[in-house]
Design an enzyme around this catalytic site. Structure first.
Site, PDB file in Angstrom:
ATOM      1  N   SER A 185     -98.178  -5.625 -18.137  1.00  0.00           N
ATOM      2  CA  SER A 185     -97.297  -6.573 -17.986  1.00  0.00           C
ATOM      3  C   SER A 185     -98.725  -7.730 -18.528  1.00  0.00           C
ATOM      4  CB  SER A 185     -97.053  -7.214 -17.094  1.00  0.00           C
ATOM      5  OG  SER A 185     -95.372  -6.879 -16.379  1.00  0.00           O
ATOM      6  N   PHE A 238     -85.777   1.099 -12.028  1.00  0.00           N
ATOM      7  CA  PHE A 238     -86.932   2.739 -11.306  1.00  0.00           C
ATOM      8  C   PHE A 238     -86.326   1.794  -9.720  1.00  0.00           C
ATOM      9  CE2 PHE A 238     -88.641   0.372 -15.073  1.00  0.00           C
ATOM     10  CZ  PHE A 238     -89.052   1.303 -15.758  1.00  0.00           C
ATOM     11  N   TYR A 284     -89.494 -13.704 -11.095  1.00  0.00           N
ATOM     12  CA  TYR A 284     -90.841 -12.990 -12.316  1.00  0.00           C
ATOM     13  C   TYR A 284     -89.183 -11.861 -12.649  1.00  0.00           C
ATOM     14  CZ  TYR A 284     -94.042  -9.728 -14.285  1.00  0.00           C
ATOM     15  OH  TYR A 284     -94.747  -9.205 -15.182  1.00  0.00           O
ATOM     16  N   SER A 285     -89.137 -11.562 -14.062  1.00  0.00           N
ATOM     17  CA  SER A 285     -88.251 -11.114 -14.681  1.00  0.00           C
ATOM     18  C   SER A 285     -88.759 -10.550 -16.328  1.00  0.00           C
ATOM     19  CB  SER A 285     -86.570 -11.228 -15.039  1.00  0.00           C
ATOM     20  OG  SER A 285     -85.551 -10.536 -15.906  1.00  0.00           O
ATOM     21  N   ARG A 328    -100.615 -16.047 -15.549  1.00  0.00           N
ATOM     22  CA  ARG A 328    -101.001 -16.176 -13.743  1.00  0.00           C
ATOM     23  C   ARG A 328    -101.641 -16.950 -13.253  1.00  0.00           C
ATOM     24  NH1 ARG A 328     -96.951 -13.392 -11.133  1.00  0.00           N
ATOM     25  NH2 ARG A 328     -96.818 -11.236 -11.762  1.00  0.00           N
ATOM     26  N   GLY A 351    -100.577  -5.927 -14.664  1.00  0.00           N
ATOM     27  CA  GLY A 351    -100.247  -5.106 -14.757  1.00  0.00           C
ATOM     28  C   GLY A 351    -100.188  -3.834 -14.173  1.00  0.00           C
ATOM     29  N   SER A 393     -99.800   3.912  -9.960  1.00  0.00           N
ATOM     30  CA  SER A 393     -98.698   3.471 -10.003  1.00  0.00           C
ATOM     31  C   SER A 393     -97.667   3.900  -8.751  1.00  0.00           C
ATOM     32  CB  SER A 393     -98.333   3.228 -10.632  1.00  0.00           C
ATOM     33  OG  SER A 393     -97.564   4.499 -11.524  1.00  0.00           O
ATOM     34  N   ASN A 394     -96.934   2.943  -8.407  1.00  0.00           N
ATOM     35  CA  ASN A 394     -96.268   2.935  -6.900  1.00  0.00           C
ATOM     36  C   ASN A 394     -96.901   3.212  -6.087  1.00  0.00           C
ATOM     37  OD1 ASN A 394     -94.020   2.917  -6.196  1.00  0.00           O
ATOM     38  ND2 ASN A 394     -93.498   5.305  -6.358  1.00  0.00           N
TER      39      ASN A 394
HETATM   40  S1  HEL Z   1     -93.879  -5.398 -12.303  1.00  0.00           S
HETATM   41  C1  HEL Z   1     -95.149  -6.378 -11.705  1.00  0.00           C
HETATM   42  C2  HEL Z   1     -96.245  -6.741 -12.840  1.00  0.00           C
HETATM   43  N1  HEL Z   1     -94.815  -6.203 -13.966  1.00  0.00           N
HETATM   44  C3  HEL Z   1     -93.936  -6.201 -13.743  1.00  0.00           C
HETATM   45  C4  HEL Z   1     -93.613  -5.293 -15.123  1.00  0.00           C
HETATM   46  C5  HEL Z   1     -95.405  -4.784 -14.598  1.00  0.00           C
HETATM   47  N2  HEL Z   1     -93.921  -3.840 -14.237  1.00  0.00           N
HETATM   48  C6  HEL Z   1     -92.325  -3.257 -13.897  1.00  0.00           C
HETATM   49  O1  HEL Z   1     -91.498  -4.451 -14.500  1.00  0.00           O
HETATM   50  C7  HEL Z   1     -92.590  -1.437 -13.978  1.00  0.00           C
HETATM   51  C8  HEL Z   1     -91.571  -1.242 -12.665  1.00  0.00           C
HETATM   52  C9  HEL Z   1     -91.885  -0.280 -12.408  1.00  0.00           C
HETATM   53  C10 HEL Z   1     -93.387   0.887 -11.680  1.00  0.00           C
HETATM   54  C11 HEL Z   1     -93.203   1.419 -10.273  1.00  0.00           C
HETATM   55  C12 HEL Z   1     -94.315   2.654 -10.669  1.00  0.00           C
HETATM   56  O2  HEL Z   1     -95.449   1.808  -9.874  1.00  0.00           O
HETATM   57  O3  HEL Z   1     -94.834   3.099 -11.503  1.00  0.00           O
HETATM   58  N3  HEL Z   1     -92.762   1.260  -9.662  1.00  0.00           N
HETATM   59  C13 HEL Z   1     -91.323   1.393  -9.125  1.00  0.00           C
HETATM   60  O4  HEL Z   1     -91.123   2.355  -9.954  1.00  0.00           O
HETATM   61  C14 HEL Z   1     -91.122   0.934  -8.006  1.00  0.00           C
HETATM   62  N4  HEL Z   1     -89.646   1.948  -7.962  1.00  0.00           N
HETATM   63  C15 HEL Z   1     -94.602  -8.078 -10.968  1.00  0.00           C
HETATM   64  C16 HEL Z   1     -95.971  -5.718 -10.399  1.00  0.00           C
HETATM   65  C17 HEL Z   1     -97.022  -7.984 -13.028  1.00  0.00           C
HETATM   66  O5  HEL Z   1     -98.031  -7.529 -12.007  1.00  0.00           O
HETATM   67  O6  HEL Z   1     -96.985  -9.332 -13.540  1.00  0.00           O
HETATM   68  O7  HEL Z   1     -96.543  -4.961 -15.625  1.00  0.00           O
END
Ligand code: HEL
Length: 400
Positions: A84, A142, A181-182, A307, A322, A348-349
């Site tokens: 992001s 996800f 946030y979307s 941000r 991100g 991640s995750n």
């Molecule tokens: S989420 C956030 C971050 N943003 C948003 C965007 C981004 N990323 C996503 O929407 C990906 C979400 C799935 C990521 C995945 C992982 O961690 O690999 N997570 C899952 O599958 C969870 N079940 C608001 C954190 C931002 O910082 O702006 O980048």
């Protein structure tokens, strides 16, 4: 594995101390930064790297593995997916279009994309500030992290398909009411760019940001799946404890597009944010629009694709985070853009690592924590002296 990775440490102040850093700004705490990255590795990140550009002086800290197949160490020059942080690039393009009088922030999105959204009250400003109420379709994609990712890894969506996924769900709030946030918002932002310029978003990122700033590591790769050139591989942590990491490096990122599909490097992200905060990408008036803050959670505010993160020492920094499968990125700069930090962990995750990486900002912008004398209670916490006050939410902002 971890013991070996720590041997790859690089602690590298590349040039002499800055001659013209503001005297009240504490020097970056590079030892602290290294400690933060070490913690991230202990918590499961294969590798991590951070770069600070401070008034012309470059410092880098790099630890761990960039490719688990070969054991190659992560390199400070590696490219990676920035998720992001892409949103800030997208917002810059749109604000340049405002500067060119091709777009009005308070106009309805539907003026430019007739019939796209079900509510004419949703404005461009609402979209860029995550106040449209458009549901984030990635919440559904996800829910299960690894299977959700594999289901879209090779998929190619049109932006309209992504917006339609969102519109199947009720909106989260009335237009303008609150920050929510979307990713949908920044898919709409990309559609606006394409409609107003007649070009793919790739061309606009290229012509307006990447080429003028000579960002040699920054690419909009979609729907191709590969990160070009030398890069870190990204590892997604499955939801099930103990399950093997998923190498998520190759994917279309079509689920994100203008909300998250850029590839970059710590060097390019520092250059980009320094240029943005330094006023070299938009007019002062449009940068001020990006910096009209709305509360966005503890210690955070959101402007337009930007941000504000309020640090423990009283300093605020500006940029984006991100989280794309395999990579966590922090990219922030000081108010004047003269100090910037970009950090990535190739995992991640893993919320623990994400939280740890937030502390790279303290190391970069607050300097060393100082021990204060213990008070009568005997447990006075380590503190940093406040060095700058943050601004309040824009008083003129109306939630229409
Ligand atoms: S989420 C956030 C971050 N943003 C948003 C965007 C981004 N990323 C996503 O929407 C990906 C979400 C799935 C990521 C995945 C992982 O961690 O690999 N997570 C899952 O599958 C969870 N079940 C608001 C954190 C931002 O910082 O702006 O980048």
């Amino acid at each position: 594995m971890l013991g070996g990775t720590l041997a790859g440490t690089v602690l590298l102040p590349l040039l002499a101390a800055p001659a013209h850093a503001a005297p009240h700004e504490p020097a970056p705490d590079l030892a602290g930064l290294r400690g933060v990255l070490q913690t991230a590795l202990r918590q499961g990140a294969p590798g991590a790297t951070a770069r600070i550009d401070d008034h012309g002086t470059v410092s880098r800290v790099t630890l761990g593995i960039g490719d688990r197949r070969t054991g190659r160490a992560i390199d400070g020059a590696d490219r990676f997916r920035i998720g992001s942080v892409t949103k800030t690039f997208t917002a810059v393009v749109l604000l340049q279009l405002v500067d060119e009088k091709k777009l009005t922030l308070d106009a309805p999105v539907n003026r430019y994309l007739p019939g796209l959204l079900p509510d004419d009250r949703i404005t461009v400003r609402h979209v860029l500030g995550h106040r449209s109420g458009l549901y984030d379709y990635t919440n559904d994609m996800f829910t299960k992290s690894a299977p959700g990712f594999e289901a879209v890894r090779k998929k190619v969506f049109t932006p309209g398909e992504l917006v339609n996924l969102s519109l199947r769900r009720p909106r989260t709030n009335a237009p303008g009411a609150v920050y929510s946030y979307s990713n949908t918002n920044f898919v709409v932002a990309g559609m606006l760019i394409e409609k107003l310029t007649g070009n793919p978003v790739r061309t606009e990122y290229q012509n307006r940001i990447i080429e003028p700033l000579k960002l040699g590591d920054t690419f909009y790769v979609h729907p191709g799946m590969k990160i070009p050139g030398r890069h870190a591989r990204g590892y997604l942590t499955p939801d099930e404890t103990g399950a093997p990491l998923v190498d998520a490096t190759e994917q279309t990122v079509s689920w994100a597009q203008s909300a998250g599909a850029l590839v970059s490097s710590t060097r390019d992200l520092d250059t980009f944010l320094s240029a943005l905060l330094g006023g070299r990408l938009t007019s002062a008036a449009q940068l001020a629009q990006m910096e009209r803050w709305m509360p966005a959670g503890t210690g955070q505010a959101y402007g337009l694709g930007l941000r504000r993160q309020d640090l423990s020492c009283g300093v605020s920094v500006y940029g984006h985070t991100g989280a794309v499968q395999g990579f966590y990125t922090y990219a922030f700069a000081s108010k004047d853009g003269r100090r910037s930090l970009a950090a990535v962990a190739n995992t991640s995750n893993n919320g623990t690592v994400l939280k740890t990486m937030l502390r790279t900002l303290d190391s970069a912008f607050c300097g060393k924590a100082t021990k204060t004398p213990r008070g009568k209670t005997g447990n006075t916490p380590r503190r940093r002296a406040p060095v700058e006050r943050r601004e309040d939410v824009a008083p003129a902002l109306t939630l229409d």
